[in-house]
Design a protein around this motif. Structure first.
Motif, PDB file in Angstrom:
ATOM      1  N   MET A   1     -12.931  -3.933   2.183  1.00 19.21           N
ATOM      2  CA  MET A   1     -12.245  -3.735   3.453  1.00 19.21           C
ATOM      3  C   MET A   1     -10.876  -4.418   3.413  1.00 19.21           C
ATOM      4  O   MET A   1     -10.745  -5.579   3.022  1.00 19.21           O
ATOM      5  CB  MET A   1     -13.074  -4.290   4.601  1.00 19.21           C
ATOM      6  N   ILE A   2      -9.844  -3.670   3.850  1.00 17.39           N
ATOM      7  CA  ILE A   2      -8.471  -4.179   3.892  1.00 17.39           C
ATOM      8  C   ILE A   2      -8.012  -4.122   5.352  1.00 17.39           C
ATOM      9  O   ILE A   2      -7.844  -3.041   5.933  1.00 17.39           O
ATOM     10  CB  ILE A   2      -7.520  -3.336   3.017  1.00 17.39           C
ATOM     11  N   GLU A   3      -7.821  -5.289   5.967  1.00 18.12           N
ATOM     12  CA  GLU A   3      -7.409  -5.355   7.373  1.00 18.12           C
ATOM     13  C   GLU A   3      -5.892  -5.347   7.471  1.00 18.12           C
ATOM     14  O   GLU A   3      -5.231  -6.318   7.091  1.00 18.12           O
ATOM     15  CB  GLU A   3      -7.979  -6.611   8.034  1.00 18.12           C
ATOM     16  N   LEU A   4      -5.355  -4.240   7.996  1.00 21.38           N
ATOM     17  CA  LEU A   4      -3.915  -4.135   8.217  1.00 21.38           C
ATOM     18  C   LEU A   4      -3.607  -4.473   9.677  1.00 21.38           C
ATOM     19  O   LEU A   4      -4.505  -4.753  10.475  1.00 21.38           O
ATOM     20  CB  LEU A   4      -3.444  -2.722   7.874  1.00 21.38           C
TER      21      LEU A   4
ATOM     22  N   VAL B   1      -4.931  -1.329  11.745  1.00 19.18           N
ATOM     23  CA  VAL B   1      -6.129  -0.608  11.360  1.00 19.18           C
ATOM     24  C   VAL B   1      -6.768  -1.287  10.158  1.00 19.18           C
ATOM     25  O   VAL B   1      -6.091  -1.988   9.392  1.00 19.18           O
ATOM     26  CB  VAL B   1      -5.777   0.862  11.022  1.00 19.18           C
ATOM     27  N   THR B   2      -8.061  -1.085   9.986  1.00 18.58           N
ATOM     28  CA  THR B   2      -8.777  -1.563   8.798  1.00 18.58           C
ATOM     29  C   THR B   2      -9.174  -0.359   7.959  1.00 18.58           C
ATOM     30  O   THR B   2      -9.756   0.607   8.468  1.00 18.58           O
ATOM     31  CB  THR B   2     -10.030  -2.363   9.192  1.00 18.58           C
ATOM     32  N   VAL B   3      -8.838  -0.430   6.668  1.00 25.14           N
ATOM     33  CA  VAL B   3      -9.176   0.661   5.752  1.00 25.14           C
ATOM     34  C   VAL B   3     -10.052   0.100   4.636  1.00 25.14           C
ATOM     35  O   VAL B   3     -10.181  -1.111   4.473  1.00 25.14           O
ATOM     36  CB  VAL B   3      -7.902   1.298   5.152  1.00 25.14           C
ATOM     37  N   ARG B   4     -10.656   1.012   3.878  1.00 26.98           N
ATOM     38  CA  ARG B   4     -11.567   0.540   2.841  1.00 26.98           C
ATOM     39  C   ARG B   4     -11.309   1.273   1.517  1.00 26.98           C
ATOM     40  O   ARG B   4     -10.902   2.436   1.497  1.00 26.98           O
ATOM     41  CB  ARG B   4     -13.019   0.751   3.260  1.00 26.98           C
ATOM     42  N   ILE B   5     -11.539   0.531   0.430  1.00 23.71           N
ATOM     43  CA  ILE B   5     -11.525   1.137  -0.909  1.00 23.71           C
ATOM     44  C   ILE B   5     -12.984   1.342  -1.296  1.00 23.71           C
ATOM     45  O   ILE B   5     -13.727   0.384  -1.480  1.00 23.71           O
ATOM     46  CB  ILE B   5     -10.831   0.226  -1.940  1.00 23.71           C
TER      47      ILE B   5
ATOM     48  N   LEU C   1       0.679  -2.789   2.498  1.00 20.81           N
ATOM     49  CA  LEU C   1      -0.348  -2.904   1.451  1.00 20.81           C
ATOM     50  C   LEU C   1       0.187  -3.655   0.232  1.00 20.81           C
ATOM     51  O   LEU C   1      -0.509  -4.476  -0.367  1.00 20.81           O
ATOM     52  CB  LEU C   1      -0.825  -1.515   1.029  1.00 20.81           C
ATOM     53  N   ALA C   2       1.439  -3.366  -0.147  1.00 19.26           N
ATOM     54  CA  ALA C   2       2.016  -4.008  -1.328  1.00 19.26           C
ATOM     55  C   ALA C   2       2.100  -5.517  -1.171  1.00 19.26           C
ATOM     56  O   ALA C   2       2.034  -6.252  -2.167  1.00 19.26           O
ATOM     57  CB  ALA C   2       3.395  -3.424  -1.618  1.00 19.26           C
ATOM     58  N   GLU C   3       2.230  -5.993   0.063  1.00 18.31           N
ATOM     59  CA  GLU C   3       2.331  -7.429   0.310  1.00 18.31           C
ATOM     60  C   GLU C   3       0.999  -8.041   0.732  1.00 18.31           C
ATOM     61  O   GLU C   3       0.933  -9.247   0.993  1.00 18.31           O
ATOM     62  CB  GLU C   3       3.360  -7.680   1.421  1.00 18.31           C
ATOM     63  N   HIS C   4      -0.053  -7.243   0.769  1.00 17.47           N
ATOM     64  CA  HIS C   4      -1.338  -7.702   1.300  1.00 17.47           C
ATOM     65  C   HIS C   4      -2.147  -8.388   0.195  1.00 17.47           C
ATOM     66  O   HIS C   4      -2.449  -7.786  -0.840  1.00 17.47           O
ATOM     67  CB  HIS C   4      -2.121  -6.503   1.856  1.00 17.47           C
ATOM     68  N   ASP C   5      -2.507  -9.649   0.398  1.00 15.98           N
ATOM     69  CA  ASP C   5      -3.220 -10.419  -0.622  1.00 15.98           C
ATOM     70  C   ASP C   5      -4.569  -9.803  -0.963  1.00 15.98           C
ATOM     71  O   ASP C   5      -4.971  -9.768  -2.137  1.00 15.98           O
ATOM     72  CB  ASP C   5      -3.419 -11.863  -0.151  1.00 15.98           C
TER      73      ASP C   5
ATOM     74  N   ALA D   1      -7.939  -6.832  -4.755  1.00 14.15           N
ATOM     75  CA  ALA D   1      -8.804  -5.688  -5.061  1.00 14.15           C
ATOM     76  C   ALA D   1      -8.306  -4.954  -6.305  1.00 14.15           C
ATOM     77  O   ALA D   1      -9.099  -4.541  -7.163  1.00 14.15           O
ATOM     78  CB  ALA D   1      -8.845  -4.743  -3.855  1.00 14.15           C
ATOM     79  N   LEU D   2      -6.973  -4.793  -6.411  1.00 16.28           N
ATOM     80  CA  LEU D   2      -6.422  -4.162  -7.611  1.00 16.28           C
ATOM     81  C   LEU D   2      -6.747  -4.974  -8.857  1.00 16.28           C
ATOM     82  O   LEU D   2      -7.094  -4.423  -9.907  1.00 16.28           O
ATOM     83  CB  LEU D   2      -4.907  -3.995  -7.473  1.00 16.28           C
ATOM     84  N   ASP D   3      -6.625  -6.303  -8.743  1.00 16.72           N
ATOM     85  CA  ASP D   3      -6.923  -7.173  -9.890  1.00 16.72           C
ATOM     86  C   ASP D   3      -8.389  -7.091 -10.295  1.00 16.72           C
ATOM     87  O   ASP D   3      -8.731  -7.259 -11.467  1.00 16.72           O
ATOM     88  CB  ASP D   3      -6.568  -8.624  -9.558  1.00 16.72           C
ATOM     89  N   GLU D   4      -9.248  -6.823  -9.321  1.00 15.34           N
ATOM     90  CA  GLU D   4     -10.676  -6.701  -9.618  1.00 15.34           C
ATOM     91  C   GLU D   4     -11.000  -5.353 -10.255  1.00 15.34           C
ATOM     92  O   GLU D   4     -11.801  -5.281 -11.201  1.00 15.34           O
ATOM     93  CB  GLU D   4     -11.479  -6.859  -8.318  1.00 15.34           C
TER      94      GLU D   4
END
Length: 759
Positions: A308-311, A314-318, A384-388, A393-396
């Motif tokens: 889950m990515i909280e913007l 809105v909250t989106v999910r991968i 998203l680009a600045e979202h920790d 998640a990308l690193d994982e």
């Protein structure tokens, strides 16, 4: 002066005085050329108004000229050829011309075509020559000469005296060049005109290494412009070997050469540790490429559950479906893993922004309003680009990896090894404990992974700013010219170009070619020499082929001496995949190092583990009988006795034995080396290592140029049964005298001297 017919002592002395005078005149000319070259080098360093690029080119050119002349001091001229036509030519390390007399040749470079008869002419095929004269020198002094008739031999003349003097002389700290004593079969290989891979195989002492190095010197002479920009790479089995051969090419005037081992082929790494044979075999086979690819694919993962990515709005999910689509697109791009992360990120970002826009804009955002849609997508992408959490998640799911990280984490995880389809034997506790077999894998991963981080172009941007500043200063100077009176006028010769001014701000790269090449993994060489090539694995060859896209190689080896489980069983299996139809094979059959007495002992070992391979024929007998001695007490005392005995002799000596024997060196560390005297300790324990042990014992026995002894506690191996027993109870007075003899039996060397003609 005439050189026909046998000489009286008086005639010999007269000719010797003449030759000494001529050689002295060559040194006078050499000193003058050296002085001029140094003056040109100093002038080039000052620049003399040239551009920085022109200055650097001239400085390096003159530096090479100085080095070329500096190495010619010892043995500048080593021979003379007299033709049937009456002309004579002097042969030496470099060429010297008489500039005042239509550039007449005063000294022929040994690599010049006109010098070839010096090495290949025989009585049966004199090549238009009637006599070969070989000089015996000490430093700059001509001590004596030997004449060899190339027609019908005259009474009292000898042939190959220089060769015999060279092969029987005490060894020093390093390999010597053979430029004065190259034999016909060697010269044919040195001058071979073949653009692809040349394989030179020969048994111990056949001179294959020094022939390969002289071939490099010849290629650098014949193809100077093509080769000097990229240099030559010489790969050896260990640092001791490289130190041993390191003086040969500089002594021939060549310095644009990089010496390395397979453990040093990746910049920043210097690896000497070896894997166990079964592990080395697995890592060296090309099948390991499947393991590396699978290990990389294993790091490209779907999430175990939705991330889950909280913007802000809105909250989106991968989810797994999104990640799998992104993985497939990234892999399909064909980019290396780290570069393909941009594709993976782009797909995931597009899916998340689509979902976010659909939820945020539901009910008020018109799909037909393209600009509003794109503005919202741009804002969400930036967030998203600045979202920790998104970065984590990308690193994982698609981590940026270095070769060292991937391989270390693979070795230390049994789970990852299973996932990559690797043999469990590759597991180890310390992932960073690199071995020689790891180096080609790390090099392969550089290409498979790509760059692990963003390009740092700070230096380039700073340089551009400096150049712009310099050009601005130049503009000011030019504009001021119109406002100067005659006294202050800026003349053309006083002006500086922007590049000249920029050069004052930039620290130029003053490293040698060798220094630049070893620091740059992307550097490619014009030619590569590989010694002890039978030890290299399939993966090692992949590294070297990348380093030489032109596939120009001189390969030196002996399949009978292979000790590596990952090494070559045949030359074809190594080179057919890379240069089908472009590799040629040449063999050397004469042993110049090992006397016949010692070679007979080594041949017994060779017959045991490689019965189909014939040992090389020794060029001489030494008259010194190899011996063995059974030791019942302290082995160290017997070793110390050998060391004391050899300390009073000229030359070098070594003790070779199992790694746990104090004072002994493993045979693997002596490959390619030679010593006047060798003591082999515990041969039965060396043999116990199977085929690899037999090869190592063969290597150990063939390092000696004069004297060989063997110490053993257990029974002497059957293959060594021909050794004379030197145990105290068995030694006779006659044998004791033989043991201390240092001179060859009179006449034996000459009687066994090989002819100069090719076999």
């Amino acid at each position: 002066m005439s050189v026909d017919g046998p000489h009286t002592d008086q005639q010999h002395e007269e000719e010797l005085r003449f030759e000494r005078s001529y050689v002295a005149s060559l040194y006078t000319r050499l000193d003058a050329e050296r002085s001029d070259a140094k003056a040109r080098y100093v002038a080039a360093m000052r620049g003399n108004g040239t551009s920085p690029m022109e200055r650097d080119i001239e400085v390096r050119s003159q530096a090479r000229a100085v080095e070329r002349l500096d190495v010619a001091d010892n043995g500048l001229c080593f021979g003379r050829l007299d033709a049937d036509s009456g002309e004579c030519s002097y042969i030496g390390r470099i060429g010297i011309l008489d500039e005042k007399n239509d550039y007449e040749s005063l000294l022929l470079d040994w690599r010049a075509p006109a010098a070839r008869p010096f090495y290949v002419a025989t009585a049966a095929n004199p090549e238009g020559m009637r006599r070969r004269r070989q000089f015996h020198t000490g430093g700059r002094d001509l001590v004596d000469f030997t004449d060899e008739s190339l027609g019908r031999p005259s009474d009292g003349e000898t042939g190959d005296a220089a060769l015999l003097a060279a092969v029987t002389a005490p060894r020093g700290d390093g390999m010597r060049d053979i430029v004065a004593t190259i034999q016909a079969e060697q010269d044919e290989i040195i001058r071979l005109d073949h653009p692809g891979v040349l394989v030179i195989e020969g048994g111990p002492g056949t001179g294959k290494t020094v022939v390969a190095l002289h071939r490099v010197a010849y290629l650098l002479y014949a193809q100077r412009e093509q080769m000097e920009r990229h240099g030559v790479l010489v790969v050896g089995p260990n640092p001791a070997f490289l130190q041993h051969i390191g003086r040969v090419l500089p002594s021939l005037g060549e310095t644009d050469v990089v010496f390395t081992t397979t453990g040093d082929l990746v910049p920043g790494l210097q690896v000497t540790a070896e894997d166990a044979p079964d592990v080395a075999r697995l890592k060296g086979a090309s099948k390991i490429l499947d393991v590396l690819a699978a290990a990389i694919a294993d790091r490209q993962r779907q999430p175990l559950g939705p991330i889950m990515i909280e913007l802000t709005d809105v909250t989106v999910r991968i989810d797994a479906e999104t990640a799998q689509w992104a993985i497939e697109e990234a892999r399909a791009s064909g980019l290396p893993h780290n570069d393909a992360r941009a594709v993976f990120t782009e797909i995931v970002t597009w899916v998340l922004t689509e979902r976010a826009i659909a939820r945020i804009g539901r009910g008020w955002l018109d799909r037909s309003d393209t600009q509003a849609w794109e503005d919202m997508r741009s804002d969400l992408s930036a967030e998203l680009a600045e979202h920790d959490r998104f970065t984590a998640a990308l690193d994982e799911l698609w981590p940026l990896l270095t070769p060292e990280e991937l391989l270390s984490q693979l070795y230390t995880s049994r789970e990852r090894l299973r996932a990559a389809g690797a043999d469990p034997v590759l597991w180890r506790a310390d992932g960073d404990a690199w071995t020689i077999s790891d180096v080609p894998l790390l090099d392969e991963l550089v290409d498979l992974l790509g760059r692990a981080g963003p390009v740092d172009d700070t230096a380039e941007r700073e340089l551009a700013a400096e150049v712009a500043y310099a050009e601005g200063v130049l503009d000011v100077l030019v504009n001021r010219e119109d406002h100067m009176d005659d006294e202050d006028h800026l003349f053309a010769q006083d002006m500086l170009f922007g590049s000249d001014l920029a050069g004052r701000f930039v620290e130029r790269d003053t490293r040698t070619l060798a220094e630049r090449a070893t620091a740059d993994r992307e550097w490619t060489y014009r030619h590569v020499v590989v010694d002890e090539a039978q030890e290299l694995s399939e993966m090692d060859w992949r590294v070297l082929m990348r380093r030489c896209p032109g596939r120009s190689f001189t390969i030196v080896g002996d399949l009978a001496q292979r000790r590596s489980a990952a090494g070559a069983a045949s030359w074809g299996e190594m080179f057919d995949p890379y240069v089908p139809g472009r590799w040629v094979y040449r063999s050397l059959s004469v042993n110049y190092r090992t006397p016949a007495e010692i070679m007979a002992v080594a041949a017994g070992v060779l017959a045991e583990f490689a019965p189909g391979i014939a040992p090389p024929d020794s060029v001489r007998a030494s008259g010194v009988t190899p011996w063995s001695r059974s030791v019942s007490g302290d082995m160290s005392s017997a070793i110390e006795e050998f060391v004391r005995d050899e300390a009073g002799r000229d030359g070098t000596s070594i003790v070779i034995g199992p790694p746990d024997v104090v004072g002994a060196v493993p045979a693997s560390e002596t490959k390619g080396l030679e010593f006047d005297a060798v003591l082999v300790v515990e041969p039965d324990r060396i043999l116990a290592d199977g085929p690899r042990g037999a090869a190592e014992l063969y290597v150990a026995l063939t390092r000696a140029t004069q004297r060989l002894g063997v110490l053993h506690r257990g029974p002497l191996p059957e293959a060594l049964s021909g050794l004379a027993d030197r145990t105290p109870h068995a030694m006779t007075a006659t044998e004791a005298r033989v043991r201390t003899r240092t001179e060859p039996v009179p006449g034996s060397s000459r009687e066994r001297c090989a002819p100069r003609s090719s076999p």
